[in-house]
Scaffold this active site. Sequence first.
Site, PDB file in Angstrom:
ATOM      1  N   ASP A   1      -2.757  96.231  89.533  1.00 17.32           N
ATOM      2  CA  ASP A   1      -3.702  95.405  90.290  1.00 17.32           C
ATOM      3  C   ASP A   1      -4.449  96.418  91.133  1.00 17.32           C
ATOM      4  O   ASP A   1      -3.883  96.980  92.077  1.00 17.32           O
ATOM      5  CB  ASP A   1      -2.945  94.392  91.170  1.00 17.32           C
ATOM      6  CG  ASP A   1      -3.911  93.503  91.925  1.00 17.32           C
ATOM      7  OD1 ASP A   1      -4.813  94.037  92.591  1.00 17.32           O
ATOM      8  OD2 ASP A   1      -3.780  92.267  91.852  1.00 17.32           O
ATOM      9  N   HIS A   2      -5.707  96.690  90.791  1.00 19.45           N
ATOM     10  CA  HIS A   2      -6.336  97.867  91.410  1.00 19.45           C
ATOM     11  C   HIS A   2      -6.516  97.705  92.922  1.00 19.45           C
ATOM     12  O   HIS A   2      -6.669  98.684  93.637  1.00 19.45           O
ATOM     13  CB  HIS A   2      -7.634  98.254  90.694  1.00 19.45           C
ATOM     14  CG  HIS A   2      -8.839  97.450  91.068  1.00 19.45           C
ATOM     15  ND1 HIS A   2      -9.124  96.238  90.506  1.00 19.45           N
ATOM     16  CD2 HIS A   2      -9.845  97.694  91.940  1.00 19.45           C
ATOM     17  CE1 HIS A   2     -10.253  95.763  91.028  1.00 19.45           C
ATOM     18  NE2 HIS A   2     -10.709  96.626  91.900  1.00 19.45           N
TER      19      HIS A   2
ATOM     20  N   HIS B   1      -5.738  89.700  92.966  1.00 20.74           N
ATOM     21  CA  HIS B   1      -6.102  90.577  94.086  1.00 20.74           C
ATOM     22  C   HIS B   1      -5.935  89.904  95.457  1.00 20.74           C
ATOM     23  O   HIS B   1      -5.404  90.500  96.393  1.00 20.74           O
ATOM     24  CB  HIS B   1      -7.553  91.040  93.957  1.00 20.74           C
ATOM     25  CG  HIS B   1      -7.876  91.680  92.649  1.00 20.74           C
ATOM     26  ND1 HIS B   1      -6.999  92.500  91.993  1.00 20.74           N
ATOM     27  CD2 HIS B   1      -8.983  91.626  91.861  1.00 20.74           C
ATOM     28  CE1 HIS B   1      -7.553  92.926  90.866  1.00 20.74           C
ATOM     29  NE2 HIS B   1      -8.751  92.405  90.766  1.00 20.74           N
TER      30      HIS B   1
END
Length: 507
Positions: free
Chosen positions: A179-180, A242
Site C-alpha cells: 500500500d504505497h 490508503h
Amino acid sequence: MEATTFVLFGATGDLAKRKIYPALYNLYVDQKLPQSFSVIGLGRRELSDETFQANVEQSLRMFSRREAKDPVVLKNFVRAFRYSVLDVGRKEDYLKLLKLIEQQEAELRMEPNRLFYLSVGPEFFETIAANIQESGLGSANGWKRLVIEKPFGHDLQSARDLNRNLSKAFTEEEIFRIDHYLGKPMVQKLEVLQQSHPVLQALWGNHSMANVQITANEIVGVEERAGYYDHVGALRDMFQNHMLQLLMMLTIQLPNNSTSENVRFNKKQVMDSLEALNKEDVRSHVVRGQYGAGTIQGKSVVGYTSEPNIAANSQNDTFIAAKLQIANDAWRDVPFYIRTGKRMKDKSTRIVIEFKEPFVQAQSNDEDLTPNLIVFEINPNEGISLQFNTRDPQQQREFRPIHIDFHERGDNVPEAYENLIGDALHGDSTFFAHWDEVELSWQWVQPILDAYEENLVPLHRYEAGTYGPAESDELLAKDGFHWWFDDKPEQTIESIKGERYAYYTNR
Ligand SMILES: NC(=O)C1=CN([C@@H]2O[C@H](COP(=O)(O)OP(=O)(O)OC[C@H]3O[C@@H](n4cnc5c(N)ncnc54)[C@H](OP(=O)(O)O)[C@@H]3O)[C@@H](O)[C@H]2O)C=CC1
Ligand SMILES: O=C1O[C@H](COP(=O)(O)O)[C@@H](O)[C@H](O)[C@H]1O
C-alpha cells in the site's frame, strides 16, 4: 543484506518504469541493495537483455528523483538485469525461468533467496502464485517472498478467496502487500512520533482531541484508467486501502521499540474497534460524489461521464466522505472524518487534528480565536505544523495563534517505493498491509458497497475544481465542525495571522 534475486512479473509495464526501476536505482546509489543482487524481468514481449537494460536506463532518466547521468554508475546498475519471456499461464515459461535463475545463482554464487514481485493485473495473482509453487521456483534452500500490488480483491469475498489461494503457495509472513501510502515518509513517521514525542503522547486521544480529519484530494481525474476505475471508484481505489491505513497508522498505540508484530496486532485492534455501519446507516455517515465539468487551476475539464471510455450513465463514485468512530478507551467519542476525491481544487493529502477548546479560551472574548491544531502534511509537501493560541504580549487579554512548522528539506527524501522495496528486501513487513487488517477493512467497507449497489446512498454531483459536494461539508457541520483549509485556499497554516516558527530537519 542477504543475496537476492528480484523476479519482476510485469517488467515492461507502467509501474515498473515509473516506480520500481527508479526505486531500485536510488537504493543502489544509497548502497541499500544486497551486495549480490540480480533482477530478472518478465513479460510476454520478446526483448533481449540489452534492450531491456536500455529500457531500464531510459526509465531512470525519465522518472528517477536522482539524475541518472553517470554512464559508469548506470552501467554497473543495469548489469544486474536480465529478461525472460513469460506468459503467466504457460507452465513451460516457469521452468525456463527456474533454469535461468539457477544459472544466475550459480554464476554469481548467490544463495537461492527469491523475491517475486507481481507488477501485473490482479487477475494474474493466483495463477502466478500457483505456478511458482508447482514449478519449484519457490522451493529452494533460501527464502522466498511475494510482493503484491493492489488491488487486493474487489470486495470482502473476493479478497478472502484471493488470500486463501495465495496462502497455498506463500505463508502470511512471506506475503508483502504493497500500500504505497504506508511507504510515504510522513506516514512512516507517525508511528515513531507517537512513541518518542512526549508532547504528542500527552495530547494523543479523546481527552484532548475534538475531531480528526483525513483528506486525500487529487486534481487528476480518471486519466487513461477508465477500464479499471469505472469498476472500482473512490471507495475501492483509495478509501478501503490508503485512507483506512492512514487511520490505523494514526490511531495505533504502540509500546516503545515496537516490532512489526506489535504494529500488525495494534492495527487489527483498531479495525476491530471501528464501529460497524449497517447498510441502512450508510446514508447518514457517507457522502458519495461524482465530478461534473469545471475549472481547475484556470483550465476547463470535462465531467466524469464525458471522460473517454466512461459510459454516459455511469454511477461510479469519484468522491467519498465518511464519518467513523473508534469504540475503544483512547478514541471513543472522537469523530474521524475521512474524504478523498478526484478533480478537486488542489492536491493535498493531510491529517488535521483539532483539539478541544481549553477553559482559558472559553473565557476569551476574541471571536477570531482559532482552535489549536496539529497538521500532518503528507503530500505534495511533507511537514508537521502546530497551531497553538497564546496571549499576545502587547495586548494583554488577546489571544493569537502561533505556528510551529517542521519541514523536511524536499530534495533528499526517499520515495514510498524505495522505502517499501528496501523493507521487502530486508523481510521487514511493518509497513505492508497484513491480511487481518485487509480483511477487516473490506468487512467495514462491505455495507457501503452494498448500499451503493442498492442505490441507498444518493450520488451527489460536484463541480470539478471544488472540494466535493456540499453534503460533505454538512457531514461535519452537523457536529459543529468544518473541514480545515477549504473555502479559503489561501488560508494555509503558513498564512494565518500570527507568529511563525519554522524548523527544518535533514534527518
Ligand atoms: N501504474 C501504476 O501507477 C500503478 C499500478 N498498480 C498496479 O500494478 C500492477 C501493474 O500495473 P501497470 O504496470 O500499470 O500495468 P501495465 O498494463 O502497464 O503493465 C502490465 C504488465 O503485465 C504484463 N502482462 C500482461 N499480461 C501478461 C501475461 N498474460 N503474461 C505475462 N505478463 C503479462 C505486461 O507485459 P507484456 O505486455 O510484455 O506481456 C506488462 O509488463 C496492476 O496490478 C496495477 O493495479 C498499482 C498502483 C499504481
Ligand atoms: O493508489 C492510488 O493512488 C493514487 C494517489 O496516490 P498519491 O500518492 O498521488 O496520493 C491515485 O491517483 C490512484 O487513483 C490510486 O489507484
